[in-house]
Scaffold this motif. Structure first.
Motif, short mmCIF file in Angstrom:
data_model
loop_
_atom_site.label_atom_id
_atom_site.label_comp_id
_atom_site.label_asym_id
_atom_site.label_seq_id
_atom_site.Cartn_x
_atom_site.Cartn_y
_atom_site.Cartn_z
N ARG A 386 -0.22 0.66 -6.66
CA ARG A 386 -0.48 1.87 -7.45
C ARG A 386 -1.98 2.14 -7.55
NH1 ARG A 386 4.08 -0.07 -10.39
NH2 ARG A 386 2.75 -1.30 -11.79
N ALA A 387 -2.77 1.06 -7.70
CA ALA A 387 -4.23 1.23 -7.80
C ALA A 387 -4.79 1.80 -6.51
CB ALA A 387 -4.89 -0.10 -8.14
N TRP A 388 -4.31 1.32 -5.37
CA TRP A 388 -4.82 1.81 -4.10
C TRP A 388 -4.31 3.22 -3.79
CZ3 TRP A 388 -4.06 -3.77 -2.44
CH2 TRP A 388 -5.30 -4.45 -2.45
N THR A 389 -3.14 3.56 -4.31
CA THR A 389 -2.66 4.95 -4.19
C THR A 389 -3.64 5.88 -4.88
OG1 THR A 389 -0.33 4.27 -4.12
CG2 THR A 389 -0.79 6.55 -4.74
N ARG A 390 -4.08 5.50 -6.06
CA ARG A 390 -5.04 6.33 -6.80
C ARG A 390 -6.39 6.38 -6.11
NH1 ARG A 390 -2.53 3.48 -11.07
NH2 ARG A 390 -4.27 1.99 -11.18
N ALA A 391 -6.74 5.32 -5.37
CA ALA A 391 -8.06 5.26 -4.73
C ALA A 391 -8.13 5.98 -3.39
CB ALA A 391 -8.46 3.79 -4.53
N ASP A 392 -6.98 6.32 -2.82
CA ASP A 392 -6.94 6.93 -1.49
C ASP A 392 -7.44 8.37 -1.56
OD1 ASP A 392 -6.23 8.04 1.01
OD2 ASP A 392 -4.60 6.61 1.23
N ARG A 393 -8.60 8.60 -0.96
CA ARG A 393 -9.24 9.91 -1.06
C ARG A 393 -8.52 11.00 -0.29
NH1 ARG A 393 -14.90 6.88 -0.40
NH2 ARG A 393 -13.41 5.50 0.64
N SER A 394 -7.65 10.65 0.64
CA SER A 394 -6.94 11.69 1.39
C SER A 394 -5.99 12.46 0.49
CB SER A 394 -6.18 11.10 2.57
OG SER A 394 -5.00 10.45 2.14
N ALA A 395 -5.45 11.76 -0.52
CA ALA A 395 -4.67 12.38 -1.61
C ALA A 395 -3.36 13.03 -1.18
CB ALA A 395 -5.52 13.42 -2.35
N ILE A 396 -2.98 12.89 0.08
CA ILE A 396 -1.80 13.61 0.55
C ILE A 396 -0.51 12.83 0.34
CG2 ILE A 396 -1.88 12.78 2.93
CD1 ILE A 396 -1.11 15.61 3.80
N TYR A 397 -0.62 11.50 0.18
CA TYR A 397 0.58 10.66 0.11
C TYR A 397 0.96 10.36 -1.33
CZ TYR A 397 -0.12 10.11 5.08
OH TYR A 397 -0.27 10.36 6.41
N GLY A 398 2.26 10.13 -1.52
CA GLY A 398 2.74 9.78 -2.85
C GLY A 398 2.51 8.32 -3.17
N GLY A 399 2.52 7.45 -2.14
CA GLY A 399 2.37 6.03 -2.40
C GLY A 399 1.69 5.28 -1.28
N PHE A 400 0.86 4.30 -1.67
CA PHE A 400 0.30 3.29 -0.77
C PHE A 400 0.96 1.98 -1.16
CE2 PHE A 400 -2.48 -0.20 0.21
CZ PHE A 400 -3.12 0.14 1.39
N HIS A 401 1.36 1.17 -0.17
CA HIS A 401 2.15 -0.01 -0.46
C HIS A 401 1.64 -1.23 0.29
CE1 HIS A 401 4.93 2.83 -2.31
NE2 HIS A 401 4.81 3.54 -1.19
N LEU A 402 1.61 -2.36 -0.42
CA LEU A 402 1.19 -3.63 0.17
C LEU A 402 2.28 -4.67 0.01
CD1 LEU A 402 -0.92 -5.76 1.21
CD2 LEU A 402 -1.60 -6.03 -1.20
N TYR A 403 2.63 -5.31 1.11
CA TYR A 403 3.54 -6.48 1.13
C TYR A 403 2.79 -7.65 1.74
CZ TYR A 403 7.80 -3.79 0.04
OH TYR A 403 8.77 -3.03 -0.56
N THR A 404 3.02 -8.86 1.22
CA THR A 404 2.47 -10.06 1.83
C THR A 404 3.60 -11.05 2.12
OG1 THR A 404 2.02 -11.06 -0.34
CG2 THR A 404 0.22 -9.85 0.71
N LEU A 405 3.46 -11.77 3.23
CA LEU A 405 4.47 -12.75 3.63
C LEU A 405 4.31 -14.01 2.82
CD1 LEU A 405 6.77 -13.44 5.66
CD2 LEU A 405 4.99 -14.41 7.13
N ASP A 406 5.37 -14.47 2.21
CA ASP A 406 5.34 -15.70 1.43
C ASP A 406 5.24 -16.91 2.36
OD1 ASP A 406 5.69 -14.12 -0.81
OD2 ASP A 406 7.88 -14.30 -0.76
N GLY A 407 4.58 -17.95 1.87
CA GLY A 407 4.50 -19.19 2.64
C GLY A 407 3.28 -19.25 3.52
#
Length: 407
Positions: A386-407
């Motif tokens: 959510r923080a990076w969604t707000r920081a994205d200056r292009s402003a066109i997308y509803g969401g930016f999403h981050l996943y990390t692999l466990d282990g």
């Protein structure tokens, strides 16, 4: 079977969901055909947000969708071990490969910026012919030396304003014409000096345009947004961010583009208004003078392929990649395509690997669509996303999403 036929089939598989005889099916085929040409002269995702989320380290091997290449080129300034880029558009592949060759073989930042920053300088075609073309592969040469109707060679687009070309460039040009029809000079926005002035300008000039009947009709027409690179299925996801009210979505995201970031820091607003980068305005990382030496040194670490990401990942060793940049491509995918992609991402990902992507809608689209046995191996970082969604200056997308692999 030729490579061209394979790419056309992959484009169709990525986009076609409905019968060619249906209205939506026809729009899907118009969209996939457009992707054989230049769609994005510049990428419309913020590479600085990407780089913060990816936390690039010198040993990292990254995989990304290329698009206009501003992302791949910017990642190289951070010095990863490698970047592998893919795209189904032959034009995007030619653009990315030319950018890499130019970074390696143009003599200085001034000439590189003339080509890709100003992108409207007489002599850029000669610069390409003398210093870049000898280092390009045959397909890239053929593309840039090819004709663009009666307008000369494609490379000459860099002499008359490259960012005015491509599907996105023409869409932005149409937006200028539409605004002018209602008496709004978008370039007058460049006189704003503070965020407060930007907000005042927007409410006085652009906000009323969204109330016009013609604009309401355009917003409700799926075909009108193909120029933004939005296929019919993504249109529905975009409208879903406001309970189906596309006009409300477009108004809010346009407001964010014009108001949420200082104009002095937002090169996307410059692109939308000036249709290029300002002489002394903000630019993405790869165009900054202080990054040119690193870009020149690291350009050899990138490769660009005209194929699907899933197919390419299927040929990579297990556990060999540390970062994946999917842009918004998953918005187009069926559940089968998503599962095939994430199976290969999970197989090739090193422990702690990061996947970033954007969505037209607000939330992550993976739960309920990607097999739980696959998705349970990954952690979704909701608050940071959510923080990076707000920081994205292009402003066109509803969401930016981050996943990390466990282990």
């Amino acid at each position: 079977m030729s490579d061209a036929i394979t790419v056309r089939e992959q484009l169709g598989a990525a986009v076609h969901r409905n019968s060619a005889l249906s209205k939506t099916g026809l729009l899907e085929r118009i969209f996939s055909k457009a992707f054989n040409g230049l769609v994005y002269p510049q990428i419309w995702e913020d590479p600085e947000v990407d780089m913060a989320a990816l936390e690039i380290e010198p040993h990292h091997r990254l995989v990304c969708i290329a698009s206009g290449g501003c992302n791949m080129m910017s990642y190289l300034t951070a010095g990863p071990d490698s970047v592998t880029a893919v795209d189904l558009s032959p034009a995007h592949v030619a653009l990315n490969r030319m950018k890499l060759a130019a970074a390696r073989h143009l003599p200085d930042h001034e000439s590189f910026f003339a080509m890709f920053g100003r992108a409207n300088v007489r002599g850029n075609a000669d610069l390409f012919d003398r210093l870049v073309a000898p280092h390009c592969d045959a397909a890239t040469l053929s593309y840039w030396n090819g004709r663009r109707g009666i307008g000369g060679r494609r490379i000459e687009m860099f002499e008359d304003g490259f960012y005015r070309h491509g599907m996105l460039g023409r869409f932005i040009g149409s937006a200028h014409l539409l605004a002018g029809l209602f008496g709004v000079d978008l370039k007058s926005f460049l006189a704003c000096r503070t965020p407060e002035e930007q907000a005042t300008w927007f409410e006085a000039n652009l906000a009323p345009v969204f109330e016009k009947r013609l604009v309401r009709w355009i917003a409700g027409n799926k075909a009108s947004l193909i120029g933004l690179g939005i296929p019919p299925q993504q249109y529905d996801a975009l409208a879903g961010a406001a309970d189906g009210d596309m006009l409300a979505v477009l108004r809010e995201r346009t407001r964010a583009l014009f108001c949420d970031f200082p104009l002095s820091e937002n090169w996307f607003a410059w692109q939308a208004v000036a249709r290029g980068y300002g002489e002394n305005g903000p630019v993405p990382p790869y165009l900054r003078e202080e990054n040119f030496d690193a870009l020149k040194e690291n350009a050899v670490r990138a490769t660009v392929h005209n194929r699907s990401l899933t197919d390419l990942l299927g040929e990579l060793p297990a556990g060999s990649r540390h970062g994946y940049v999917l842009l918004d491509a998953q918005d187009w995918m069926t559940d089968r395509q998503l599962n095939e992609l994430w199976s290969q991402i999970t197989r090739t990902a090193a422990p702690g690997a990061r996947v970033i992507f954007r969505t037209a809608g607000i939330g992550t689209i993976l739960p309920g669509h990607v097999d739980r046995a696959i998705l349970d191996r990954w952690t979704y970082h909701a608050e940071r996303s959510r923080a990076w969604t707000r920081a994205d200056r292009s402003a066109i997308y509803g969401g930016f999403h981050l996943y990390t692999l466990d282990g």
